[in-house]
Design an enzyme around this catalytic site. Structure first.
Site, short mmCIF file in Angstrom:
data_model
loop_
_atom_site.label_atom_id
_atom_site.label_comp_id
_atom_site.label_asym_id
_atom_site.label_seq_id
_atom_site.Cartn_x
_atom_site.Cartn_y
_atom_site.Cartn_z
N HIS A 207 0.84 -1.20 0.00
CA HIS A 207 0.00 0.00 0.00
C HIS A 207 0.87 1.25 0.00
O HIS A 207 1.90 1.30 0.67
CB HIS A 207 -0.94 0.00 1.21
CG HIS A 207 -2.18 -0.77 0.94
ND1 HIS A 207 -3.35 -0.20 0.55
CD2 HIS A 207 -2.40 -2.10 0.95
CE1 HIS A 207 -4.26 -1.13 0.35
NE2 HIS A 207 -3.69 -2.30 0.59
N PHE B 11 0.99 3.53 7.02
CA PHE B 11 -0.31 3.77 7.64
C PHE B 11 -1.38 3.55 6.58
O PHE B 11 -1.32 4.10 5.49
CB PHE B 11 -0.38 5.20 8.17
CG PHE B 11 -1.74 5.60 8.66
CD1 PHE B 11 -2.25 5.06 9.84
CD2 PHE B 11 -2.50 6.51 7.96
CE1 PHE B 11 -3.51 5.43 10.30
CE2 PHE B 11 -3.75 6.89 8.41
CZ PHE B 11 -4.26 6.34 9.58
N ALA C 42 -8.96 3.51 5.10
CA ALA C 42 -9.89 3.69 3.99
C ALA C 42 -10.31 5.16 3.98
O ALA C 42 -10.99 5.62 4.90
CB ALA C 42 -11.10 2.78 4.15
N VAL C 43 -9.89 5.91 2.98
CA VAL C 43 -10.19 7.34 2.95
C VAL C 43 -11.56 7.63 2.36
O VAL C 43 -12.09 8.72 2.57
CB VAL C 43 -9.09 8.15 2.21
CG1 VAL C 43 -7.77 8.04 2.95
CG2 VAL C 43 -8.95 7.73 0.77
N GLU D 24 -8.62 7.42 -5.00
CA GLU D 24 -9.07 7.50 -3.61
C GLU D 24 -8.43 8.69 -2.90
O GLU D 24 -9.11 9.44 -2.19
CB GLU D 24 -8.76 6.18 -2.89
CG GLU D 24 -9.63 5.04 -3.38
CD GLU D 24 -9.05 3.65 -3.14
OE1 GLU D 24 -9.70 2.68 -3.55
OE2 GLU D 24 -7.94 3.53 -2.57
N GLN D 25 -7.13 8.87 -3.09
CA GLN D 25 -6.44 9.98 -2.44
C GLN D 25 -6.88 11.33 -3.04
O GLN D 25 -7.08 12.30 -2.31
CB GLN D 25 -4.93 9.81 -2.51
CG GLN D 25 -4.45 8.66 -1.64
CD GLN D 25 -2.97 8.70 -1.36
OE1 GLN D 25 -2.36 9.77 -1.26
NE2 GLN D 25 -2.38 7.52 -1.19
#
Length: 180
Positions: A72, A120, A123-124, A88-89
């Site tokens: 990740h 770290f 799930a954003v 996602e980011q």
């Protein structure tokens, strides 16, 4: 959330290699999860598929789990990201942080990786904002390695669930299906 991919019936009917090609990137750089899920078909619905894939991850050899966690990207990473991670980011605005916030995130990420040996992971997607993400990162830095590994794996499975919801079409709701 609408999906733009095949429905569960189509996935159940696919050849193994096509199933893996369709879902091999649901878990970051870990096609082995889709490969292990393929022989478990048929799945009754998208949730059953997500649960089976999560069970595969939870039951995997610790070395595979560690590799999955390490695959990740760090939040705010400026280098190339897998398309789903980048989306996602970007959706959370992590690619547009102010300089001070980006520096704080980088420092926390480095401390986290040093302490736990993997980035770290959270799930954003969903209800979290950047302040909540930073608070979670700070809180989780104080956790035990065993607890953090368990939490990180749960977050990986949560991310995969969001990805499946975007990728696998659910059956359309029909009010007539529930009438007498």
């Amino acid at each position: 959330m609408s999906a733009d991919g095949p429905d569960i019936a189509t996935l159940n009917a696919m050849a193994r290699e096509d199933f893996v090609a369709a879902l091999g990137d649901i878990y970051e750089h870990a096609a082995w999860v889709a490969e292990a899920a393929a022989p478990l078909r048929p799945f009754g619905d998208r949730d059953a598929l997500a649960a089976a894939m999560a069970r595969i991850v939870r039951d995997a050899d610790p070395a595979l789990q560690t590799a999955l966690l390490r695959a990740h990207p760090e939040l705010g990473h400026r280098g190339p990201l897998a398309p789903e991670s980048a989306d996602e980011q970007r959706a959370q605005g992590i690619d547009r942080l102010a300089a001070g916030e980006a520096a704080r995130l980088a420092a926390l990420n480095a401390a986290y990786r040093e302490r736990f040996g993997f980035p770290f992971i959270i799930a954003v997607r969903g209800q979290r904002d950047m302040a909540a993400i930073m608070t979670a990162l700070e809180r989780r830095l104080a956790g035990t390695p065993d607890d953090e590994r368990r939490i990180a794996l749960a977050e990986v499975c949560r991310i995969a669930g969001f990805r499946l919801a975007r990728r696998v079409a659910a059956p359309a709701y029909s009010a007539t299906a529930f009438s007498e």
